[in-house]
Design a protein around this motif. Structure first.
Motif, mmCIF file in Angstrom:
data_model
loop_
_atom_site.group_PDB
_atom_site.id
_atom_site.type_symbol
_atom_site.label_atom_id
_atom_site.label_comp_id
_atom_site.label_asym_id
_atom_site.label_seq_id
_atom_site.Cartn_x
_atom_site.Cartn_y
_atom_site.Cartn_z
ATOM 1 N N HIS A 263 85.285 52.118 60.164
ATOM 2 C CA HIS A 263 85.439 51.328 58.942
ATOM 3 C C HIS A 263 84.151 50.540 58.684
ATOM 4 C CE1 HIS A 263 86.129 48.180 61.901
ATOM 5 N NE2 HIS A 263 87.093 48.943 62.409
ATOM 6 N N THR A 264 84.062 49.932 57.502
ATOM 7 C CA THR A 264 82.825 49.230 57.121
ATOM 8 C C THR A 264 82.932 47.722 57.232
ATOM 9 O OG1 THR A 264 83.453 49.068 54.775
ATOM 10 C CG2 THR A 264 82.322 51.091 55.474
ATOM 11 N N PRO A 296 75.924 55.815 52.629
ATOM 12 C CA PRO A 296 75.498 54.589 53.310
ATOM 13 C C PRO A 296 74.819 53.607 52.357
ATOM 14 C CG PRO A 296 74.035 56.408 53.870
ATOM 15 C CD PRO A 296 75.181 56.995 53.104
ATOM 16 N N ASP A 297 74.327 54.098 51.219
ATOM 17 C CA ASP A 297 73.664 53.222 50.256
ATOM 18 C C ASP A 297 74.638 52.243 49.612
ATOM 19 O OD1 ASP A 297 71.026 54.168 50.477
ATOM 20 O OD2 ASP A 297 71.501 55.897 49.232
ATOM 21 N N ILE A 298 75.928 52.624 49.554
ATOM 22 C CA ILE A 298 76.915 51.715 48.972
ATOM 23 C C ILE A 298 78.039 51.391 49.967
ATOM 24 C CG2 ILE A 298 76.417 52.479 46.621
ATOM 25 C CD1 ILE A 298 78.963 54.153 46.710
ATOM 26 N N CYS A 299 77.846 51.822 51.221
ATOM 27 C CA CYS A 299 78.789 51.503 52.305
ATOM 28 C C CYS A 299 80.222 51.867 51.951
ATOM 29 C CB CYS A 299 78.714 50.010 52.664
ATOM 30 S SG CYS A 299 77.063 49.421 53.107
ATOM 31 N N ARG A 350 81.491 48.986 41.186
ATOM 32 C CA ARG A 350 81.909 48.621 42.537
ATOM 33 C C ARG A 350 80.975 47.558 43.099
ATOM 34 N NH1 ARG A 350 83.217 53.436 46.460
ATOM 35 N NH2 ARG A 350 84.807 53.606 44.824
ATOM 36 N N ASN A 351 81.578 46.495 43.609
ATOM 37 C CA ASN A 351 80.831 45.401 44.210
ATOM 38 C C ASN A 351 80.292 45.849 45.566
ATOM 39 O OD1 ASN A 351 79.926 43.039 45.423
ATOM 40 N ND2 ASN A 351 81.589 41.781 44.612
ATOM 41 N N VAL A 352 78.945 45.939 45.675
ATOM 42 C CA VAL A 352 78.330 46.347 46.942
ATOM 43 C C VAL A 352 77.448 45.235 47.503
ATOM 44 C CG1 VAL A 352 78.416 48.820 46.415
ATOM 45 C CG2 VAL A 352 76.418 47.481 45.722
ATOM 46 N N ALA A 361 74.983 42.732 43.711
ATOM 47 C CA ALA A 361 74.740 44.103 43.260
ATOM 48 C C ALA A 361 76.050 44.831 43.015
ATOM 49 C CB ALA A 361 73.901 44.847 44.293
ATOM 50 N N PHE A 362 76.106 45.531 41.895
ATOM 51 C CA PHE A 362 77.264 46.338 41.516
ATOM 52 C C PHE A 362 76.766 47.718 41.107
ATOM 53 C CE2 PHE A 362 78.603 42.048 41.229
ATOM 54 C CZ PHE A 362 79.986 42.007 41.408
#
Length: 500
Positions: A263-264, A296-299, A350-352, A361-362
């Protein structure tokens, strides 16, 4: 003399008949033997081709030290390009002076094109059928494919200021006062003007980065650039653990762990788990309606939905595209509500922030494609288009081999009013687009030929089997015909002999 000739002829005749009889038996034995061999081969081929084909597919696709799939996966075998587009904020001074009564207007600059190569390093094989590795991505600038120059000056929102302010928005009055004072002393601005080179890979210095660390804002770089510190890095993308397909081909390429956990630790529930593949290796997808790509850029994972079959280089593939499901956050599909991290936002983003070192960042699709109209209503100069902005992958259904990829996302920075921070006191809540990127790769003719050969093996096996079967039957009939003809001849000769 005539008697001698007749006697000599009679002496020779039995021997000649005996030789012919032996030759005919040999001929028939050979014919029947060949017929049995060919019929046996045909039966074995037709009965066992499916098992043999499945074995060939399995050995070719699974990730082992010697498989073709492994060699194609370990290092990018086909040309891959990264296209980067930067948004130039053309009316920044006017917008700030009007307290955002004027809409921010953006001009798209680029693409700035880089050739991209992926190399998997530090591989470790495990008994449970998984493989751990790290990924090194290398980018090489391609000026002949670039529109513009890396020296282009770009005006956009000051991401470092926005990040620091976003992180202290819920802090005490004293903390915000200290931050506000520092921003004034350092003469920081809400906008920044830098070259495309600095904004992308080279990075630029800002004393605010050091100040951020004193506020426990974890930005592990001494410069800011969207791709700063990533070129040739073996560690940036993290540690991947994927299934090799050895225990189950339907798991081939699927993520098991990322950074050693499943999981992240960013989202809630199902949305927090590592799902899907990384996009380079896939299991067979002939009955799959949705595919999942972990980035992986946005997990997190994004889902693409089956649209239609398409033909490329004489190979039929299944096209999976982005839909309003891809980046929804529960507004349209309640099961995706777990992607709501922080304050809820309209669908399509998406909230990243937790994945981008606390920056507000979104991610959306380029030009806010498939996102709520509210995003477009607050800016100008941007217009979405399906053919231009669609995220898609084309996968060969029987092998999962990617035939074409157009993976693209847009990064937006949220500006919102924050009391106590004078630079943001009067801003209107706006998602400011800063850049979007497109990653493309297309199967070459050489590899398409290998795919066609792999797919045609069942047809080759069936046609070969039936061809050998027909040959065996023909030889059998020839044998039967020769046998019957021989018997007829012997009966005729016997009848003539009795008559004479």
């Amino acid at each position: 003399m005539d008697r001698l000739r007749n006697t000599y002829s009679e002496l020779l005749q039995p021997k000649r008949r005996k030789m012919n009889c032996c030759s005919r038996k040999c001929e028939l034995s050979t014919l029947y033997g060949l017929s049995i061999v060919f019929l046996g081969l045909a039966i074995l081929t037709l009965a066992g081709w499916e098992k043999a084909y499945n074995s060939i597919i399995f050995n070719a696709l699974t990730l082992t030290n010697t498989s073709k799939g492994y060699n194609m996966w370990k290092k990018t075998p086909i040309p891959m390009y990264l296209e980067l587009y930067l948004y130039n904020w053309t009316n920044a001074d006017e917008v700030i002076a009007s307290n955002f009564d004027i809409k921010p207007n953006f001009q798209e600059c680029g693409p700035y094109v880089y050739e991209e190569v992926h190399t998997r390093v530090n591989l470790k094989w495990h008994e449970n059928g998984t493989l751990t590795y790290q990924q090194k991505r290398t980018w090489q600038f391609v000026p002949e494919l670039t529109n513009g120059s890396l020296e282009d000056e770009i005006v956009n929102v000051n991401v470092i200021v926005a990040t620091v302010a976003y992180n202290v928005r819920h802090s005490s009055f004293i903390t915000k006062a200290i931050v506000n004072r520092f921003l004034k002393v350092m003469n920081e601005s809400l906008i920044v003007t830098r070259s495309a080179r600095q904004l992308l890979f080279e990075g630029y210095n800002d004393p605010l980065l050091d100040f951020a660390s004193s506020l426990n804002i974890s930005i592990p770089f001494n410069k800011f650039g969207w791709f700063y510190g990533r070129n040739n890095s073996e560690t940036y993308d993290g540690v991947f653990n994927i299934y090799t397909g050895r225990t189950d081909l339907d798991l081939l390429g699927m993520m098991d762990l990322w950074n050693h956990v499943p999981h992240t630790n960013i989202y809630e529930g199902y949305c927090d788990y590592v799902n899907g593949t990384t996009g380079e290796v896939w299991p067979p997808v002939k009955h799959v309606q949705k595919v999942a790509v972990f980035s992986p850029d946005i997990c997190s994972t994004v889902w693409l939905s089956y649209e239609q079959d398409v033909s490329m280089l004489e190979v039929i593939g299944r096209k999976y595209i982005s839909t309003n499901f891809t980046l929804d956050n529960g507004v349209l599909y309640p099961e995706l509500a777990c992607f709501n991290y922080g304050d809820p936002v309209p669908t399509g983003a998406r909230n990243v922030s937790a994945c981008k070192f606390g920056a507000p960042a979104f991610v959306t699709l380029p030009h806010f494609y498939l996102a709520d109209d509210e995003y477009l209503q607050n800016v100008s100069g941007i217009s979405p288009n399906k053919s231009e902005d669609e995220f898609y992958m084309i996968l060969e259904p029987n092998t999962g081999i990617p035939m074409a990829v157009k993976a693209q996302m847009q990064i937006n920075i949220l500006l919102e009013p924050i009391s106590g921070i004078s630079l943001l006191n009067s801003v209107k809540s706006t998602f400011m687009p800063v850049l979007w990127f497109r990653q493309t790769a297309t199967l070459t003719g050489e590899y398409a030929g290998l795919v066609r050969l792999l797919l045609n093996l069942p047809h080759i096996a069936i046609y070969t089997g039936y061809g050998v079967l027909c040959l065996g039957i023909v030889i059998l009939f020839i044998g039967i015909y020769v046998t019957l003809a021989s018997r007829r001849k012997e009966e005729t000769e016997a009848l003539i002999s009795e008559t004479t």
